[in-house]
Design a protein around this motif. Sequence first.
Motif, PDB file in Angstrom:
ATOM      1  N   ALA A 148       0.824  -1.200   0.000  1.00 27.71           N
ATOM      2  CA  ALA A 148       0.000   0.000   0.000  1.00 27.71           C
ATOM      3  C   ALA A 148       0.862   1.256   0.000  1.00 27.71           C
ATOM      4  CB  ALA A 148      -0.940  -0.008   1.201  1.00 27.71           C
ATOM      5  N   SER A 149       1.944   1.229   0.771  1.00 24.00           N
ATOM      6  CA  SER A 149       2.828   2.392   0.830  1.00 24.00           C
ATOM      7  C   SER A 149       3.543   2.616  -0.495  1.00 24.00           C
ATOM      8  CB  SER A 149       3.847   2.204   1.955  1.00 24.00           C
ATOM      9  OG  SER A 149       3.206   2.127   3.213  1.00 24.00           O
ATOM     10  N   ARG A 150       3.972   1.534  -1.124  1.00 20.34           N
ATOM     11  CA  ARG A 150       4.708   1.642  -2.389  1.00 20.34           C
ATOM     12  C   ARG A 150       3.846   2.282  -3.469  1.00 20.34           C
ATOM     13  NH1 ARG A 150       6.093   2.365  -6.689  1.00 20.34           N
ATOM     14  NH2 ARG A 150       7.489   1.188  -8.081  1.00 20.34           N
ATOM     15  N   PHE A 151       2.540   1.983  -3.480  1.00 18.56           N
ATOM     16  CA  PHE A 151       1.660   2.483  -4.533  1.00 18.56           C
ATOM     17  C   PHE A 151       0.645   3.499  -4.003  1.00 18.56           C
ATOM     18  CE2 PHE A 151       3.401  -1.351  -6.389  1.00 18.56           C
ATOM     19  CZ  PHE A 151       3.585  -0.989  -7.712  1.00 18.56           C
ATOM     20  N   ARG A 152       0.992   4.173  -2.938  1.00 17.03           N
ATOM     21  CA  ARG A 152       0.048   5.102  -2.297  1.00 17.03           C
ATOM     22  C   ARG A 152      -0.445   6.187  -3.243  1.00 17.03           C
ATOM     23  NH1 ARG A 152      -1.084   5.376   2.688  1.00 17.03           N
ATOM     24  NH2 ARG A 152       0.811   4.273   3.321  1.00 17.03           N
TER      25      ARG A 152
END
Length: 205
Positions: A148-152
Amino acid sequence: MLRRGLRIGLLGGSFNPAHDGHRHLSLNALRMLGLDQVWWLVSPQNPLKPASGMASLDDRRAHAEKVARHPRIRVSDIETRLGTTYTADTLTRLTQRFPHHRFVWLMGADNLDQLPRWKHWEQLMGTVPVAVFDREPYSLTVLGQRAASRFRRFFWQQADGRALAEAAPPAWGYFRMKRHPLSATTIRSLGATPWPVSDAPTMED
């Protein structure tokens, strides 16, 4: 023959066994994302799961047909015909084979949590839009995890879900729905599998 230009949700997995939780997620996806169909992609063998305790592909697919019981939910063993093992490869082949359809990968929040363990997971996120559905107990933590953080910055709000299928990937959203208590793990732990289970592997990782 499929008509051109369908919006299709793809729900992959072992379906060992398929259950009403899969159907519950699929019906919500049809409604929330404005999909024409949902395909259940019954995997020959999930590389992250042991082959021991896995029912045969034919048994899992036949049971999934009984559980789906909806004209817009289709059960498929297309991964066997494509010769793919990993989801990223399956999605690449499907988009090549059906270039006029719009695909959305569907998954529960538990799979978003473990997504970085999947082979070529970033390629997967860049191939088709992804819709993640709420699942206890992951809803409170999963949006802060690695995937989720990588593609926020590619995150879509739930209110825009009906446009997600037309989005250029990477694009993903998190969808809250009424939760369903069933899981395949729970069913197996209760000894309630609807078929004889073989210890023989169906495909090598």
